[in-house]
Design a protein around this motif. Structure first.
Motif, short mmCIF file in Angstrom:
data_model
loop_
_atom_site.label_atom_id
_atom_site.label_comp_id
_atom_site.label_asym_id
_atom_site.label_seq_id
_atom_site.Cartn_x
_atom_site.Cartn_y
_atom_site.Cartn_z
N VAL A 136 0.69 -1.31 0.21
CA VAL A 136 0.06 -0.05 0.19
C VAL A 136 0.67 1.31 0.61
O VAL A 136 1.69 1.44 1.00
CB VAL A 136 -1.25 0.02 1.28
N MET A 137 0.91 2.56 -1.35
CA MET A 137 1.47 3.15 -1.04
C MET A 137 0.81 4.63 -0.91
O MET A 137 -0.21 4.50 -0.75
CB MET A 137 1.96 3.37 -2.62
N VAL A 138 1.68 5.29 0.37
CA VAL A 138 1.27 6.13 0.35
C VAL A 138 1.62 7.59 0.13
O VAL A 138 2.32 7.22 -1.28
CB VAL A 138 1.82 6.69 2.50
N PRO A 139 1.24 8.45 0.49
CA PRO A 139 1.09 9.91 -1.04
C PRO A 139 2.58 10.21 -1.12
O PRO A 139 3.02 10.43 -2.38
CB PRO A 139 0.33 11.58 -0.66
N SER A 140 3.58 10.60 0.07
CA SER A 140 4.88 11.10 -0.12
C SER A 140 5.64 9.31 -1.52
O SER A 140 6.43 10.07 -1.32
CB SER A 140 5.03 11.01 1.21
N GLU A 141 5.13 8.43 -0.80
CA GLU A 141 5.70 7.55 -1.41
C GLU A 141 5.04 6.84 -2.95
O GLU A 141 6.26 6.92 -3.51
CB GLU A 141 5.51 5.97 -1.02
N TRP A 142 4.49 7.56 -3.37
CA TRP A 142 4.48 8.19 -5.18
C TRP A 142 4.68 8.88 -5.32
O TRP A 142 5.38 8.95 -6.74
CB TRP A 142 2.78 8.10 -5.08
N GLY A 143 5.68 10.01 -4.86
CA GLY A 143 5.90 11.08 -6.06
C GLY A 143 7.55 10.44 -5.65
O GLY A 143 8.40 10.47 -6.58
N LEU B 148 -0.28 9.01 -16.46
CA LEU B 148 -1.00 9.18 -15.18
C LEU B 148 -0.40 9.37 -13.95
O LEU B 148 -2.00 9.79 -12.96
CB LEU B 148 -1.74 7.08 -14.83
N ILE B 149 0.06 8.82 -13.50
CA ILE B 149 0.89 9.52 -12.31
C ILE B 149 0.79 11.22 -11.88
O ILE B 149 0.17 11.69 -11.17
CB ILE B 149 2.16 9.06 -11.65
N ARG B 150 1.15 11.45 -12.67
CA ARG B 150 1.08 13.50 -13.09
C ARG B 150 -0.54 13.18 -12.81
O ARG B 150 -0.77 14.27 -12.48
CB ARG B 150 1.51 13.62 -14.30
N TYR B 151 -1.30 12.93 -14.17
CA TYR B 151 -2.45 13.50 -14.12
C TYR B 151 -4.15 13.14 -12.86
O TYR B 151 -4.26 13.67 -12.02
CB TYR B 151 -3.35 12.79 -15.23
N TYR C 161 7.48 16.05 -0.27
CA TYR C 161 8.76 15.90 -0.13
C TYR C 161 8.80 14.78 0.48
O TYR C 161 8.15 13.94 0.67
CB TYR C 161 8.38 16.81 1.03
N ILE C 162 9.81 13.99 -0.62
CA ILE C 162 10.78 12.94 0.13
C ILE C 162 12.34 13.34 0.03
O ILE C 162 12.33 14.13 -0.10
CB ILE C 162 10.34 12.23 -1.84
N ASP C 163 12.68 12.04 0.33
CA ASP C 163 13.95 11.97 1.26
C ASP C 163 15.52 13.10 -0.01
O ASP C 163 15.95 13.59 0.26
CB ASP C 163 14.16 10.23 0.82
#
Length: 321
Positions: free
Chosen positions: A39-46, A67-70, A128-130
């Motif tokens: 299960v991916m959380v919003p920050s992980e989708w980035g 698809l990820i952008r839209y 934000y991501i690492d």
């Protein structure tokens, strides 16, 4: 009496750590299951977005990024569309090779082209991501549209049906914006065998303006359904039997087309179309006599109906910025 109380207390003290052990085992089991659940959380989708950019082996890579952008922000819908895309091939690849990387690998900013991108803090929402800051979905979509509108897609084509009829041909199509394109074609079978009184010659060229249907946000340019208006013309000389032949002083055809183009893999696509319109020609009939052509009669001919059909292999090239 006192001995009985001491015995009960000892029994309780014995089972207390055992119960803690079982409780800890259950907790570890739940945590372990939670880790394995993809299960991916919003920050992980980035972070997924940047891994997909860096991985050249992702199936349907352009569609996945689009698809990820839209749908960034509607993550349940995003996961559903990824499962549906091309039978789930891309989603299966993400499960096997991309999702397991999230949280386990440290991504260096110089490794990925998007990692070093920065935007003002006042622009929201921001993911934000690492390894850096991912451009917001809305901003990426606008930039993607601007870049897409500036790029010119050039497609080189070959009609397989004409090849089967021994008619060498070539087509060139140029994209104009997102929904329009201009297609040009040329065919030139030029076969002649005077010894056997055989002639199969045709010089023909044409142009077609196309309007591409469907939601262009979800498709690459020069793919999907389209409507077109075309015109073409040329000259011809056909003599398939010794007794007679026909030579066209001119021919013209114009009408409407409907077609569909689908990307097969990489830059390769296939296109099918049918044109219905009006054909007009002026011709002269002849017969061969001792090496000379003897003209018999001539006239004009008009036809309304299917005037061309195509099953073409397409090689797509991106040019410009």
């Amino acid at each position: 009496m006192v001995n009985r109380i001491n015995i009960v207390i000892l029994i309780m003290l014995f089972f207390l750590p055992v119960g803690r052990v079982f409780a800890r085992a259950d907790t570890l089991k739940v945590v372990s299951n939670a880790v394995r659940e993809p299960v991916m959380v919003p920050s992980e989708w980035g972070e997924v977005y940047r891994w997909v950019i860096a991985d050249e082996n992702v199936p349907d890579k352009e569609e996945v990024l689009m698809l990820i952008r839209y749908h960034y922000g509607s993550f349940d819908r995003l996961a559903e569309l990824l499962r549906y895309l091309n039978g789930g091939k891309a989603y299966t690849y993400l499960l096997q090779f991309v999702f397991p990387r999230i949280g386990r690998y440290t991504i260096k900013p110089e490794e990925l082209p998007v990692a070093a991108m920065r935007v003002p803090e006042r622009i929201l929402p921001m993911a934000y991501i690492d390894a850096g800051v991912l451009v917001p979905a809305v901003l990426m979509e606008k930039e993607g549209r601007a870049d897409s509108s500036r790029r010119v897609i050039v497609a080189l084509k070959n009609n397989i049906l004409y090849d089967l009829a021994l008619a060498p041909n070539i087509e060139v199509e140029l994209s104009i914006g997102k929904r329009w394109s201009l297609n040009t074609e040329y065919k030139c079978p030029w076969w002649l065998n005077s010894r056997h009184d055989f002639c199969y010659q045709l010089l023909s060229g044409g142009m077609e303006a196309r309007y591409w249907l469907c939601d262009r946000k979800m498709r690459d340019r020069l793919t999907g359904h389209f409507l077109g208006i075309y015109t073409e013309g040329g000259v011809y000389d056909f003599q398939l039997k010794k007794e007679n032949g026909i030579r066209g002083r001119y021919y013209t055809a114009s009408g409407l087309t409907y077609g569909y183009a689908r990307r097969l893999t990489g830059h390769l696509a296939i296109e099918c179309s049918l044109g219905i319109g009006c054909l007009a020609t002026g011709y002269r009939k002849y017969t061969s006599y001792k090496g000379d052509l003897v003209w018999t009669n001539g006239g004009h001919y008009h036809f309304i109906g299917p005037t061309k059909a195509k099953v073409s292999l397409v090689w797509r090239i991106t040019a410009g910025q």
